[in-house]
Structure formats: structure tokens, C-alpha cells
Design a protein around this motif. Structure first.
Motif, PDB file in Angstrom:
ATOM      1  N   VAL A  88       0.847  -1.199   0.000  1.00 48.03           N
ATOM      2  CA  VAL A  88       0.000   0.000   0.000  1.00 48.03           C
ATOM      3  C   VAL A  88       0.881   1.246   0.000  1.00 48.03           C
ATOM      4  CG1 VAL A  88      -1.668   1.340   1.353  1.00 48.03           C
ATOM      5  CG2 VAL A  88      -1.896  -1.158   1.209  1.00 48.03           C
ATOM      6  N   LEU A  89       0.509   2.200  -0.883  1.00 45.19           N
ATOM      7  CA  LEU A  89       1.129   3.519  -0.844  1.00 45.19           C
ATOM      8  C   LEU A  89      -0.004   4.537  -0.821  1.00 45.19           C
ATOM      9  CD1 LEU A  89       2.969   1.701  -3.073  1.00 45.19           C
ATOM     10  CD2 LEU A  89       4.395   3.742  -2.898  1.00 45.19           C
ATOM     11  N   ARG A  90       0.058   5.460   0.117  1.00 42.13           N
ATOM     12  CA  ARG A  90      -0.969   6.509   0.192  1.00 42.13           C
ATOM     13  C   ARG A  90      -0.641   7.593  -0.834  1.00 42.13           C
ATOM     14  NH1 ARG A  90      -0.004   8.215   5.931  1.00 42.13           N
ATOM     15  NH2 ARG A  90      -1.630   9.764   5.572  1.00 42.13           N
ATOM     16  N   LYS A  91      -1.696   8.169  -1.431  1.00 41.97           N
ATOM     17  CA  LYS A  91      -1.474   9.282  -2.359  1.00 41.97           C
ATOM     18  C   LYS A  91      -0.912  10.465  -1.583  1.00 41.97           C
ATOM     19  CE  LYS A  91      -4.892   7.818  -5.751  1.00 41.97           C
ATOM     20  NZ  LYS A  91      -6.176   8.106  -6.420  1.00 41.97           N
ATOM     21  N   PRO A  92      -0.003  11.267  -2.176  1.00 43.65           N
ATOM     22  CA  PRO A  92       0.327  11.331  -3.612  1.00 43.65           C
ATOM     23  C   PRO A  92       1.514  10.482  -4.032  1.00 43.65           C
ATOM     24  CG  PRO A  92       1.293  13.192  -2.470  1.00 43.65           C
ATOM     25  CD  PRO A  92       0.585  12.380  -1.409  1.00 43.65           C
ATOM     26  N   ALA A  93       1.867   9.432  -3.292  1.00 42.82           N
ATOM     27  CA  ALA A  93       3.041   8.628  -3.651  1.00 42.82           C
ATOM     28  C   ALA A  93       2.798   7.818  -4.926  1.00 42.82           C
ATOM     29  CB  ALA A  93       3.434   7.693  -2.513  1.00 42.82           C
TER      30      ALA A  93
ATOM     31  N   PRO B  39       2.916  -0.959   7.658  1.00 41.28           N
ATOM     32  CA  PRO B  39       2.922  -1.488   6.273  1.00 41.28           C
ATOM     33  C   PRO B  39       2.363  -0.535   5.244  1.00 41.28           C
ATOM     34  CG  PRO B  39       1.064  -2.398   7.434  1.00 41.28           C
ATOM     35  CD  PRO B  39       1.783  -1.523   8.433  1.00 41.28           C
ATOM     36  N   THR B  40       2.895   0.677   5.163  1.00 37.99           N
ATOM     37  CA  THR B  40       2.545   1.585   4.078  1.00 37.99           C
ATOM     38  C   THR B  40       3.824   2.290   3.660  1.00 37.99           C
ATOM     39  OG1 THR B  40       1.248   3.520   3.451  1.00 37.99           O
ATOM     40  CG2 THR B  40       1.778   3.318   5.758  1.00 37.99           C
ATOM     41  N   PHE B  41       4.049   2.373   2.325  1.00 39.62           N
ATOM     42  CA  PHE B  41       5.398   2.700   1.835  1.00 39.62           C
ATOM     43  C   PHE B  41       5.499   4.030   1.084  1.00 39.62           C
ATOM     44  CE2 PHE B  41       7.857  -1.134   2.707  1.00 39.62           C
ATOM     45  CZ  PHE B  41       6.857  -2.010   3.118  1.00 39.62           C
ATOM     46  N   GLY B  42       4.426   4.809   1.051  1.00 42.00           N
ATOM     47  CA  GLY B  42       4.491   6.069   0.300  1.00 42.00           C
ATOM     48  C   GLY B  42       5.560   6.993   0.827  1.00 42.00           C
ATOM     49  N   ALA B  43       5.735   6.997   2.159  1.00 40.45           N
ATOM     50  CA  ALA B  43       6.732   7.908   2.746  1.00 40.45           C
ATOM     51  C   ALA B  43       8.148   7.521   2.337  1.00 40.45           C
ATOM     52  CB  ALA B  43       6.612   7.909   4.267  1.00 40.45           C
TER      53      ALA B  43
ATOM     54  N   ILE C  40       8.173  11.651   8.362  1.00 36.50           N
ATOM     55  CA  ILE C  40       9.374  11.073   7.721  1.00 36.50           C
ATOM     56  C   ILE C  40       9.740  11.893   6.485  1.00 36.50           C
ATOM     57  CG2 ILE C  40      10.261   9.067   6.433  1.00 36.50           C
ATOM     58  CD1 ILE C  40      10.138   8.430   9.362  1.00 36.50           C
ATOM     59  N   VAL C  41       8.744  12.218   5.667  1.00 39.70           N
ATOM     60  CA  VAL C  41       9.053  12.983   4.442  1.00 39.70           C
ATOM     61  C   VAL C  41       9.544  14.382   4.818  1.00 39.70           C
ATOM     62  CG1 VAL C  41       8.096  13.966   2.319  1.00 39.70           C
ATOM     63  CG2 VAL C  41       7.431  11.664   3.029  1.00 39.70           C
ATOM     64  N   LYS C  42       8.812  15.038   5.724  1.00 41.90           N
ATOM     65  CA  LYS C  42       9.214  16.411   6.099  1.00 41.90           C
ATOM     66  C   LYS C  42      10.538  16.415   6.861  1.00 41.90           C
ATOM     67  CE  LYS C  42       4.513  18.303   6.213  1.00 41.90           C
ATOM     68  NZ  LYS C  42       3.415  18.791   7.080  1.00 41.90           N
ATOM     69  N   GLY C  43      10.824  15.341   7.603  1.00 35.83           N
ATOM     70  CA  GLY C  43      12.057  15.307   8.401  1.00 35.83           C
ATOM     71  C   GLY C  43      13.294  14.941   7.597  1.00 35.83           C
ATOM     72  N   THR C  44      13.110  14.408   6.394  1.00 33.87           N
ATOM     73  CA  THR C  44      14.270  14.021   5.555  1.00 33.87           C
ATOM     74  C   THR C  44      15.131  15.260   5.310  1.00 33.87           C
ATOM     75  OG1 THR C  44      13.036  12.223   4.512  1.00 33.87           O
ATOM     76  CG2 THR C  44      14.921  13.113   3.293  1.00 33.87           C
ATOM     77  N   ARG C  45      16.399  15.179   5.717  1.00 30.02           N
ATOM     78  CA  ARG C  45      17.214  16.419   5.620  1.00 30.02           C
ATOM     79  C   ARG C  45      18.680  16.132   5.929  1.00 30.02           C
ATOM     80  NH1 ARG C  45      15.131  15.874  10.546  1.00 30.02           N
ATOM     81  NH2 ARG C  45      16.368  16.400  12.382  1.00 30.02           N
ATOM     82  N   GLU C  46      19.492  17.182   5.787  1.00 30.28           N
ATOM     83  CA  GLU C  46      20.911  17.107   6.185  1.00 30.28           C
ATOM     84  C   GLU C  46      20.933  17.262   7.707  1.00 30.28           C
ATOM     85  OE1 GLU C  46      23.310  20.508   5.137  1.00 30.28           O
ATOM     86  OE2 GLU C  46      25.127  19.304   4.948  1.00 30.28           O
ATOM     87  N   VAL C  47      21.350  16.209   8.407  1.00 28.31           N
ATOM     88  CA  VAL C  47      21.299  16.243   9.878  1.00 28.31           C
ATOM     89  C   VAL C  47      22.594  16.770  10.471  1.00 28.31           C
ATOM     90  CG1 VAL C  47      19.597  14.387  10.025  1.00 28.31           C
ATOM     91  CG2 VAL C  47      22.043  13.830  10.064  1.00 28.31           C
ATOM     92  N   CYS C  48      23.673  16.644   9.724  1.00 22.18           N
ATOM     93  CA  CYS C  48      24.937  17.302  10.100  1.00 22.18           C
ATOM     94  C   CYS C  48      25.696  17.510   8.792  1.00 22.18           C
ATOM     95  CB  CYS C  48      25.707  16.490  11.119  1.00 22.18           C
ATOM     96  SG  CYS C  48      26.564  15.046  10.513  1.00 22.18           S
ATOM     97  N   PRO C  49      26.602  18.445   8.722  1.00 21.72           N
ATOM     98  CA  PRO C  49      27.247  18.768   7.448  1.00 21.72           C
ATOM     99  C   PRO C  49      27.741  17.525   6.700  1.00 21.72           C
ATOM    100  CG  PRO C  49      27.923  20.336   9.124  1.00 21.72           C
ATOM    101  CD  PRO C  49      27.112  19.270   9.855  1.00 21.72           C
ATOM    102  N   GLY C  50      27.235  17.384   5.487  1.00 21.78           N
ATOM    103  CA  GLY C  50      27.671  16.291   4.624  1.00 21.78           C
ATOM    104  C   GLY C  50      26.889  15.013   4.777  1.00 21.78           C
ATOM    105  N   LEU C  51      25.953  14.942   5.758  1.00 19.91           N
ATOM    106  CA  LEU C  51      25.161  13.721   5.988  1.00 19.91           C
ATOM    107  C   LEU C  51      23.670  14.015   5.910  1.00 19.91           C
ATOM    108  CD1 LEU C  51      24.919  10.703   6.791  1.00 19.91           C
ATOM    109  CD2 LEU C  51      25.023  11.450   9.198  1.00 19.91           C
ATOM    110  N   VAL C  52      23.022  13.449   4.881  1.00 20.27           N
ATOM    111  CA  VAL C  52      21.567  13.541   4.734  1.00 20.27           C
ATOM    112  C   VAL C  52      20.989  12.206   5.183  1.00 20.27           C
ATOM    113  CG1 VAL C  52      19.655  13.800   3.068  1.00 20.27           C
ATOM    114  CG2 VAL C  52      21.752  15.172   2.800  1.00 20.27           C
TER     115      VAL C  52
END
Ligand code: 48N
Length: 310
Positions: A118-123, A288-292, A259-271
């Protein structure tokens, strides 16, 4: 005597592969086969096979010793990011390090060993991008087998000429630099070893690692398994990340957005992307949902390029 059936007639006239429908199969590359009595492979010498593998592997190790981007973890988030990065920037060298022999992470099944995914929209937009069919159920879509998603994504990623997958290979540390002026820690690549070696450092004498230098490291090492959330934990241990939030309980609506909004560079050079960011932020898990995972990968690619182009 009964007249020959349509299939018997066809087999007599054209002993090729006959479809169950009884109509002759369209001509294919396989039409050459049939006379198995006289079948024979072209000759080979064992050393030729060995050299065909080792020549290529060590040429790749040499080429990717200096990579533009290293991705830790070939799960759904990492591979979604690699797909976007490789397509957007065919000029960049992207090394993907996967501890398992088989890449794909937790994305071969939908949940509790069930097949559908399962993937929730808009994935669904990512499924349209890579060409995976699904059932549209309104607010979500269902891929008939998770392996269809993962095998399609893997096929796309592995066909990019600027991507190299090093599977059965574990990242067992980070290469770091200290800013001479500020003392700030920057991640500058990864330390690798064969996974089986990494798992036996405690019961064998010293088996030193290999290294890959990179401008940016994207870690999507998941939240479970023997190496779960590897880079987040290692960056925290060496002072690059002030604290770890630890993944929280299951809440689909909260988790996937976070998870999507938190995806980021957490320290210089590491995303950090995918479920690994839940370990950083203390986000909920979604189950069990994979859109994120797919869209965290899309966002991670943007973050990686922002950092790379700084
Ligand atoms: O599939 P994962 O584990 O991670 P993601 O973030 O791509 O996808 C997570 C997703 O499958 C879920 O967990 C779902 C949505 N469930 C959530 C929930 O609530 O339960 O892939 C991570 C990959 C794996 O293949 C690992 O083998 C690999 O990363 N890996 C590493 N590879 C190399 N070096 C390491 N140190 C390492 N650590 C993990």
C-alpha cells in the motif's frame, strides 16, 4: 481414427514453442532452441570467468573510491533517492552500499509477509514515474506485489551508467573532517568492509576496512536489522548529532508526513532519509505503508543536490 487436433497439426507443421492457446508463438530469440540433442555452449576456460568478474569489480572499486555521492542502504527510500539523483545528474558518480547480498531492504513484502503493498497518495506519482501498475483505491493505491515495485525500481537504478551497487558490503564507520575554523564535524565519505567481515570483528583478529570518499553521504539504513539506523547512531556517537529521538509507536497519519518532512541534512555532509530519520527525530513508525519511503527518497535527492552544490 479421429482427425488430429489443431494443436497436434500445428506441432507437426512447426515444432516451435506452442502457446497454451494453441496458436504458434511469435518468433523470439528463443526460436533457435529445439534441437537439444546437439545442444552445446561456446567453449570457456575458468580463468576467463574469474577475470571477467574481478577485472570489472576492481575497476569499479577504483572508479568509485572517489564518489560524488554515497548512499548507505539500498532499501525503498535509498533506491528512490538514487533513481532521482541518477536521472537528474547523470554526471555524478553514485555509490550505493548495501549490507545484504540482496538489496531492497524491507520492501519485498507488504506487511507481516503479505504480498500486496500500500502507498498513500500522492506517492502514486512515483509509481507512475517508474512504471509500476497498481489498483487505485481513492486515497491510496495497492501494488499487487511489493516485489513488483522493488524489482522495477532496482532495474531502473541498476541500468543507470553512473550508479554502482556494492552489495554484501557494510558501512562500518564514517569518514569525517573537522572545520579548522569552527571545529564543526563534516561527513566526507564512508568506511566499508565485506558485511561478513563486519559481523566478525569481535571474534577475529583485526580486519581493516576500505574507504570511499564522497562530497555527500545519504544514509537510509532503516530502523531495524543488525545495522539499523547506522549513520544516525554513529554520527551521534562521534559528536556530529546532538541527540537521537528514537523511533516512536505506530501512527500512520503522523509518521508518513513526519518522515518525508524530516528528511534532511542532519549534520554537514550527511543527509538521512527513510525510517532512519525516525531514529533521529523520534518520529512515529507507519507500519505497512510505503508512500513515505518513496517520497522521502525524492526529497532526499533534492537535499543531497543542495548540499552537493553548496
Ligand atoms: O527498507 P529499509 O530497512 O529502510 P527504508 O527506510 O528504505 O524503508 C523502511 C521500510 O521498509 C519500513 O521499515 C516500513 C515502511 N515499515 C515501517 C514500520 O513502521 O515498520 O532498508 C535499509 C537498508 C537495508 O537493506 C539494510 O541492509 C541496509 O539499509 N543497511 C546497511 N547497508 C550498508 N551498511 C550499513 N551500515 C547498513 N545498515 C543498514
Amino acid at each position: 481414427m479421429a482427425p488430429p487436433t489443431q494443436i497436434e497439426t500445428l506441432v507437426q507443421e512447426s515444432p516451435r514453442v506452442i502457446h497454451l492457446s494453441g496458436s504458434p508463438a511469435p518468433s523470439t530469440c528463443l526460436d533457435q532452441f529445439g534441437d537439444w540433442e546437439n545442444f552445446k555452449f561456446a567453449p570457456i576456460r575458468e580463468s576467463i570467468v574469474s577475470r571477467a568478474m574481478t577485472k570489472r569489480y576492481f575497476a569499479d572499486l577504483d572508479k568509485y573510491a572517489e564518489s560524488d555521492i554515497v548512499v548507505v542502504g539500498a532499501g525503498s527510500a535509498g533506491l528512490s533517492a538514487v533513481y532521482v539523483l541518477a536521472k537528474t545528474r547523470p554526471d555524478l558518480k553514485i555509490a550505493v552500499i548495501e549490507a545484504n547480498v540482496s538489496p531492497g531492504g524491507g520492501c519485498w513484502l507488504g506487511g507481516q509477509l503479505f504480498s500486496a503493498m500500500v502507498l498513500r497518495k500522492p506517492a502514486d506519482a512515483f509509481l507512475n514515474e517508474i512504471g509500476v501498475a497498481y489498483d487505485d483505491e481513492g486515497d491510496y493505491v495497492v501494488v499487487k506485489h511489493a516485489a513488483l515495485f522493488m524489482s522495477t525500481l532496482l532495474s531502473k537504478v541498476l541500468n543507470f551508467p553512473n550508479v554502482k551497487l556494492f552489495n554484501a558490503t557494510a558501512v562500518e564507520d564514517l569518514i569525517t573532517r573537522r572545520d579548522p575554523a569552527t571545529g564543526e564535524l563534516r561527513v566526507a565519505g564512508v568506511v566499508t568492509n565485506w558485511t561478513l567481515v563486519t559481523m566478525h570483528h569481535d571474534d577475529h583478529s583485526c580486519m581493516d576496512p576500505n574507504t570511499i570518499n564522497a562530497s555527500v553521504v545519504l544514509s537510509s539504513s532503516g530502523h531495524d536489522g543488525p545495522f539499523g539506523a547506522f549513520s544516525a547512531k554513529r554520527a551521534h556517537a562521534i559528536g556530529g548529532l546532538p541527540k537521537l529521538g528514537g523511533m516512536r509507536g505506530l501512527d500512520m497519519n503522523t509518521a508518513e508526513d513526519a518522515i518525508v518532512k524530516g528528511t534532511r541534512e542532519v549534520c554537514p555532509g550527511l543527509v538521512i532519509a527513510g525510517m532512519e530519520i525516525a531514529e533521529v527525530d523520534g518520529s512515529n513508525r507507519m507500519g505497512p505503508t510505503f508512500g513515505a519511503m518513496a517520497l522521502s527518497g525524492v526529497k532526499a535527492a533534492e537535499e543531497v543536490l543542495r548540499v552537493y552544490e553548496e
